[in-house]
Motif scaffolding. Structure first.
Motif, mmCIF file in Angstrom:
data_model
loop_
_atom_site.group_PDB
_atom_site.id
_atom_site.type_symbol
_atom_site.label_atom_id
_atom_site.label_comp_id
_atom_site.label_asym_id
_atom_site.label_seq_id
_atom_site.Cartn_x
_atom_site.Cartn_y
_atom_site.Cartn_z
ATOM 1 N N LEU A 212 -12.355 6.716 2.266
ATOM 2 C CA LEU A 212 -10.998 6.241 2.564
ATOM 3 C C LEU A 212 -9.956 7.091 1.849
ATOM 4 O O LEU A 212 -8.941 7.482 2.430
ATOM 5 N N ARG B 33 2.103 2.205 -3.370
ATOM 6 C CA ARG B 33 1.091 2.873 -4.185
ATOM 7 C C ARG B 33 0.955 4.350 -3.840
ATOM 8 O O ARG B 33 0.887 5.209 -4.700
ATOM 9 N N GLU C 171 -8.529 2.955 -7.671
ATOM 10 C CA GLU C 171 -9.876 2.388 -7.578
ATOM 11 C C GLU C 171 -9.798 0.998 -6.933
ATOM 12 O O GLU C 171 -10.595 0.666 -6.054
ATOM 13 N N ARG C 172 -8.836 0.236 -7.363
ATOM 14 C CA ARG C 172 -8.667 -1.110 -6.829
ATOM 15 C C ARG C 172 -8.404 -1.095 -5.328
ATOM 16 O O ARG C 172 -8.915 -1.938 -4.582
ATOM 17 N N ASP C 173 -7.652 -0.126 -4.880
ATOM 18 C CA ASP C 173 -7.344 -0.027 -3.448
ATOM 19 C C ASP C 173 -8.451 0.674 -2.658
ATOM 20 O O ASP C 173 -8.298 0.905 -1.451
ATOM 21 N N GLY C 174 -9.530 1.028 -3.343
ATOM 22 C CA GLY C 174 -10.665 1.622 -2.640
ATOM 23 C C GLY C 174 -10.503 3.092 -2.315
ATOM 24 O O GLY C 174 -11.210 3.621 -1.460
ATOM 25 N N LEU C 175 -9.614 3.775 -3.017
ATOM 26 C CA LEU C 175 -9.361 5.177 -2.713
ATOM 27 C C LEU C 175 -10.111 6.116 -3.640
ATOM 28 O O LEU C 175 -10.323 7.285 -3.318
ATOM 29 N N ARG D 192 -6.913 3.373 -12.035
ATOM 30 C CA ARG D 192 -7.330 1.973 -11.843
ATOM 31 C C ARG D 192 -6.772 1.409 -10.538
ATOM 32 O O ARG D 192 -7.459 0.743 -9.787
ATOM 33 N N SER E 156 0.837 -1.199 0.000
ATOM 34 C CA SER E 156 0.000 0.000 0.000
ATOM 35 C C SER E 156 0.873 1.250 0.000
ATOM 36 O O SER E 156 0.587 2.226 -0.710
#
Lengths: 122, 122
Positions: free
Chosen positions: B89, B22, B65-69, B62, B19
């Motif tokens: 988040l 990223r 988005e995948r990490d929910g941010l 992307r 994380s």
DNA sequence: CAGTATCCTATCGGATACTG
DNA sequence: CAGTATCCGATAGGATACTG
């Protein structure tokens, strides 16, 4: 209260972006976090920043030194001893980078769940 | 006060490091800063984050988005309209990343001077 | 110990062309 | 408009061997 020329990292040609590129980096973050406790030797940094290679640690430290964030202290001993520490400028960077590290640690559960969802629905 | 398993970004195998990788990234920082004002279309993001290519912007969005941010909103119109916004988040990430961007802007003069010194004495 | 030098692979990231 | 697909050069970063 006068400010100098207004820099903006969102502008491609703004020099501040070159600095952002350096500090918004995982290795930089980890090294600065590691150095927040005080001076450290190269070898200790390597073990503290688990998994970093000698090459990457060297490069990261050189870049941080060049930008005035880290000071390098060489002792003419045998075997040689070199210590690194955050400069006053580098210390001002500790809080934001520490915050980033803590964010990653505190929210990893949510992030992993989000990845699960994202990867699953497809 | 109970805490979950203690994650540590300095440990190579800790998932929190994925994380950190990223979020401790210049493009991530710039996109999150750009999105802090509210929803934005792809095209507007491209002009706001000056110099970012379509490819990199797509990949960054992307991943976020995948990490929910980041949340993605698609409108079935012609021509198509897609808007991006920070999730709750993602909004918690704005402060630390904004801090990093501001640091770069506020200290670039000192950083440039340090580079001058470093490069000069050699 | 604290690096440097070299090699090599993987990922980053730009340019261009094309699609729904 | 909002992408995707492809190609390709540049950079990141690991592994290994060697030096003062």
């Amino acid at each position: 209260m006068p400010q100098g020329p207004d820099f903006n990292v969102l502008t491609a040609t703004c020099p501040s972006r070159t600095s952002l590129a350096r500090i918004a980096n995982k290795w930089t973050a980890m090294v600065v976090i590691a150095l927040s406790g005080g001076r450290m030797r190269f070898r200790d940094l390597r073990t503290t920043v688990d998994g970093i290679s000698a090459k990457v640690l060297t490069e990261t430290l050189r870049d941080l030194e060049r930008d005035g964030l880290v000071a390098r202290h060489v002792y003419a001993e045998m075997p040689p001893r070199v210590e690194y520490e955050l400069t006053p400028l580098g210390r001002t960077l500790h809080t934001p980078l520490q915050a980033l590290g803590r964010w990653a640690e505190e929210h990893i559960t949510e992030v992993l769940a989000a990845r699960e969802t994202y990867d699953g629905r497809r």
